[in-house]
Design a protein around this motif. Structure first.
Motif, PDB file in Angstrom:
ATOM      1  N   ASN A  20       0.837  -1.196   0.000  1.00 57.47           N
ATOM      2  CA  ASN A  20       0.000   0.000   0.000  1.00 57.47           C
ATOM      3  C   ASN A  20       0.880   1.258   0.000  1.00 57.47           C
ATOM      4  OD1 ASN A  20       0.676   0.844   2.638  1.00 57.47           O
ATOM      5  ND2 ASN A  20      -0.898  -0.438   3.529  1.00 57.47           N
ATOM      6  N   GLU A  21       0.251   2.423  -0.191  1.00 57.70           N
ATOM      7  CA  GLU A  21       0.992   3.677  -0.375  1.00 57.70           C
ATOM      8  C   GLU A  21       2.021   3.937   0.728  1.00 57.70           C
ATOM      9  OE1 GLU A  21      -2.190   3.324  -0.929  1.00 57.70           O
ATOM     10  OE2 GLU A  21      -2.485   4.025  -2.978  1.00 57.70           O
ATOM     11  N   THR A  22       1.577   3.850   1.984  1.00 57.17           N
ATOM     12  CA  THR A  22       2.460   4.170   3.104  1.00 57.17           C
ATOM     13  C   THR A  22       3.622   3.182   3.174  1.00 57.17           C
ATOM     14  OG1 THR A  22       0.354   4.576   4.193  1.00 57.17           O
ATOM     15  CG2 THR A  22       2.316   4.954   5.491  1.00 57.17           C
ATOM     16  N   ASP A  23       3.324   1.902   3.008  1.00 64.23           N
ATOM     17  CA  ASP A  23       4.381   0.887   3.080  1.00 64.23           C
ATOM     18  C   ASP A  23       5.407   1.070   1.960  1.00 64.23           C
ATOM     19  OD1 ASP A  23       3.268  -0.120   5.303  1.00 64.23           O
ATOM     20  OD2 ASP A  23       2.446  -1.945   4.404  1.00 64.23           O
ATOM     21  N   SER A  41      10.881   2.186   0.780  1.00 65.46           N
ATOM     22  CA  SER A  41      11.782   2.909  -0.125  1.00 65.46           C
ATOM     23  C   SER A  41      12.777   3.733   0.671  1.00 65.46           C
ATOM     24  CB  SER A  41      10.996   3.827  -1.059  1.00 65.46           C
ATOM     25  OG  SER A  41      10.089   3.080  -1.816  1.00 65.46           O
ATOM     26  N   GLU A  51      13.623   3.205   3.852  1.00 67.07           N
ATOM     27  CA  GLU A  51      14.453   2.266   4.630  1.00 67.07           C
ATOM     28  C   GLU A  51      15.608   1.753   3.758  1.00 67.07           C
ATOM     29  OE1 GLU A  51      14.470   1.061   7.714  1.00 67.07           O
ATOM     30  OE2 GLU A  51      15.676  -0.760   7.483  1.00 67.07           O
ATOM     31  N   LEU A  52      15.289   1.367   2.523  1.00 66.03           N
ATOM     32  CA  LEU A  52      16.332   0.857   1.633  1.00 66.03           C
ATOM     33  C   LEU A  52      17.279   1.973   1.190  1.00 66.03           C
ATOM     34  CD1 LEU A  52      14.220  -1.630  -0.528  1.00 66.03           C
ATOM     35  CD2 LEU A  52      15.846  -2.193   1.270  1.00 66.03           C
ATOM     36  N   ILE A  67       8.940  12.084   9.001  1.00 60.01           N
ATOM     37  CA  ILE A  67       8.453  12.490   7.669  1.00 60.01           C
ATOM     38  C   ILE A  67       6.975  12.115   7.510  1.00 60.01           C
ATOM     39  CG2 ILE A  67       8.633  11.938   5.194  1.00 60.01           C
ATOM     40  CD1 ILE A  67      11.726  11.729   5.669  1.00 60.01           C
ATOM     41  N   LEU A  68       6.650  10.891   7.923  1.00 62.98           N
ATOM     42  CA  LEU A  68       5.285  10.406   7.696  1.00 62.98           C
ATOM     43  C   LEU A  68       4.310  10.777   8.820  1.00 62.98           C
ATOM     44  CD1 LEU A  68       6.092   6.870   6.252  1.00 62.98           C
ATOM     45  CD2 LEU A  68       5.422   8.898   4.975  1.00 62.98           C
ATOM     46  N   GLY A  69       4.851  11.272   9.923  1.00 64.04           N
ATOM     47  CA  GLY A  69       3.978  11.624  11.055  1.00 64.04           C
ATOM     48  C   GLY A  69       3.501  10.376  11.795  1.00 64.04           C
ATOM     49  N   MET A  70       4.363   9.352  11.842  1.00 62.92           N
ATOM     50  CA  MET A  70       4.012   8.112  12.553  1.00 62.92           C
ATOM     51  C   MET A  70       4.968   7.949  13.731  1.00 62.92           C
ATOM     52  SD  MET A  70       3.813   5.749   9.167  1.00 62.92           S
ATOM     53  CE  MET A  70       3.004   4.303   9.723  1.00 62.92           C
ATOM     54  N   SER A  71       4.665   6.994  14.624  1.00 64.33           N
ATOM     55  CA  SER A  71       5.598   6.754  15.724  1.00 64.33           C
ATOM     56  C   SER A  71       6.734   5.860  15.225  1.00 64.33           C
ATOM     57  CB  SER A  71       4.888   6.092  16.896  1.00 64.33           C
ATOM     58  OG  SER A  71       4.577   4.764  16.563  1.00 64.33           O
ATOM     59  N   ASN A  80       5.970   2.158  15.360  1.00 62.11           N
ATOM     60  CA  ASN A  80       5.100   1.714  14.273  1.00 62.11           C
ATOM     61  C   ASN A  80       5.905   1.506  12.987  1.00 62.11           C
ATOM     62  OD1 ASN A  80       2.842   1.100  12.769  1.00 62.11           O
ATOM     63  ND2 ASN A  80       1.955   3.145  12.807  1.00 62.11           N
ATOM     64  N   ARG A 110       6.438  -2.020  10.977  1.00 65.52           N
ATOM     65  CA  ARG A 110       6.034  -2.121   9.579  1.00 65.52           C
ATOM     66  C   ARG A 110       7.201  -2.487   8.674  1.00 65.52           C
ATOM     67  NH1 ARG A 110       0.939   1.874   8.876  1.00 65.52           N
ATOM     68  NH2 ARG A 110       1.154   1.314   6.709  1.00 65.52           N
ATOM     69  N   LYS A 146       9.604  -6.412   5.141  1.00 64.96           N
ATOM     70  CA  LYS A 146      10.760  -7.235   4.765  1.00 64.96           C
ATOM     71  C   LYS A 146      10.411  -8.715   4.766  1.00 64.96           C
ATOM     72  CE  LYS A 146      14.555  -4.108   5.665  1.00 64.96           C
ATOM     73  NZ  LYS A 146      15.600  -3.684   6.600  1.00 64.96           N
TER      74      LYS A 146
END
Lengths: 173, 198
Positions: free
Chosen positions: A123-126, A131, A133-134, A145-149, A152, A156, A161
């Motif tokens: 999905n979009e967020t993943d 991308s 992470e790599l 950047i994404l506004g997540m913890s 989390n 993910r 992976k």
């Protein structure tokens, strides 16, 4: 303006140094931003367009950059937003690639393309998370950047992976 | 080599598109801005031309009744309203510096703009039809006043049927079309926003 260890310092002779700072950023980050966009849309021309739009924003907003984040984080944030803006254009195109990769192992495709196709099934967020992470962006920065913890993001990344590993096992069989 | 390293190696070995020449890139930035400006200017030129045309028709026919003048004014208002709302949205869509905000905030902004667009388009579309048809009905009073009742009724009947077809078919079709594209974008945005929440 000069960049040292990801920190932008401003000098009085701004217009010439802005051009120099931008040239440096453009050379350092074009490939990274392009790959991030490829991870998101899995289409060369489309990814190039988004990467270009990203650097246009970087150029326009560079004089207002306040060093609240590292310059790389700032560029990736602009790139992520530009990627997500594609939701407004068409979601069908991305889905097409998704369907293709879902059909099973792809024959006559090298592993690199297979990896990008597998990412296109997420999905979009993943897609954005893996991308970055790599691309070696720190998980704390991805979270910012994404506004997540951060936790989390960590969970993910691990799940993504695992999914990719399973797909590669099936592909190699 | 473990899976992590392998993925990273594969990821980085993807051929990237050559970076466009910086000069060309910056020219593109100026072009995009120019294209938006041109689009806006063109809409305003068309708007002014339509208003001038309507005024010219009225000046040539020299209406005596106030209803004719009100009718023309309503029709002009309908056109103005429609274009003003689209221009406002274009301006909002291309507001500077939006790409810099955190992703969640950016998505919320996009969602707000699209929801506003949905609400505006629906409201504006209804107002456009109502203004246009009431304008037309008022405009026709003067020209049908010296005709027989039967002819007047027939003309008004035909206009009413045309109005009803527009209201129940074309307006509904326009809303459905907009709903299909805009609704899909809105639900997609909502899904991604939900996905980024912990």
């Amino acid at each position: 303006m000069t960049i040292q260890n990801g920190i932008l310092t401003k000098s009085p002779n701004s217009s010439i140094s802005q051009q120099q700072a931008f040239d440096e950023l453009y050379a350092d980050y074009w490939d990274k931003v392009f790959r991030l966009c490829m991870g998101y849309v899995n289409d060369d021309d489309w990814a190039k367009d988004i990467a270009q739009d990203t650097f246009i924003t970087v150029w326009q907003q560079l004089p207002n950059f306040r060093n609240e984040a590292a310059i790389g984080t700032w560029i990736f944030r602009i790139a992520c937003n530009n990627c997500l803006r594609q939701l407004e254009r068409s979601s069908k195109f991305v889905r097409k690639e998704v369907d293709k990769a879902d059909e099973g192992p792809v024959v006559n495709e090298d592993e690199v393309n297979f990896l990008y196709q597998c990412i296109a099934t997420l999905n979009e967020t993943d897609r954005l998370i893996i991308s970055m992470e790599l691309e070696d962006v720190k998980q704390a920065e991805i979270a910012g950047i994404l506004g997540m913890s951060e936790s989390n993001v960590r969970v993910r990344v691990h799940r993504i992976k695992e999914k990719l590993t399973e797909k590669f096992k099936a592909y190699e069989r | 080599m473990n899976a992590d390293d392998k993925f990273q190696q594969l990821w980085r070995s993807r051929k990237t598109a050559p970076a466009p020449d910086i000069k060309a890139l910056l020219e593109k930035a100026a072009k995009v801005k120019g294209a938006v400006k041109r689009k806006l200017i063109l809409s305003y030129v068309l708007l002014i031309a339509t208003i001038f045309w309507a005024c010219y028709i009225v000046a040539m026919s020299r209406p005596k009744m106030i209803t004719t003048w009100i009718g023309v004014a309503l029709a002009i208002m309908a056109i103005l309203l429609y274009l003003a709302s689209s221009a406002g949205l274009i301006k909002q869509l291309f507001a500077k510096g939006q790409e810099e905000v955190p992703v969640q905030e950016y998505l919320q902004n996009m969602l707000q703009i699209r929801e506003k667009q949905r609400y505006l388009q629906r409201g504006i579309l209804n107002a456009y039809f109502i203004l246009l048809f009431s304008g037309l009905a008022l405009y026709m009073i003067e020209y049908t006043s010296h005709l027989s009742i039967t002819t007047t009724l027939m003309i008004y009947g035909a206009v009413t049927v045309w109005g009803l077809i527009n209201w129940f078919y074309f307006r509904k079709k326009a809303i459905a079309k907009q709903e299909q594209s805009l609704g899909a974008v809105i639900s997609k945005l909502e899904a991604v926003i939900a996905d980024t929440k912990d």
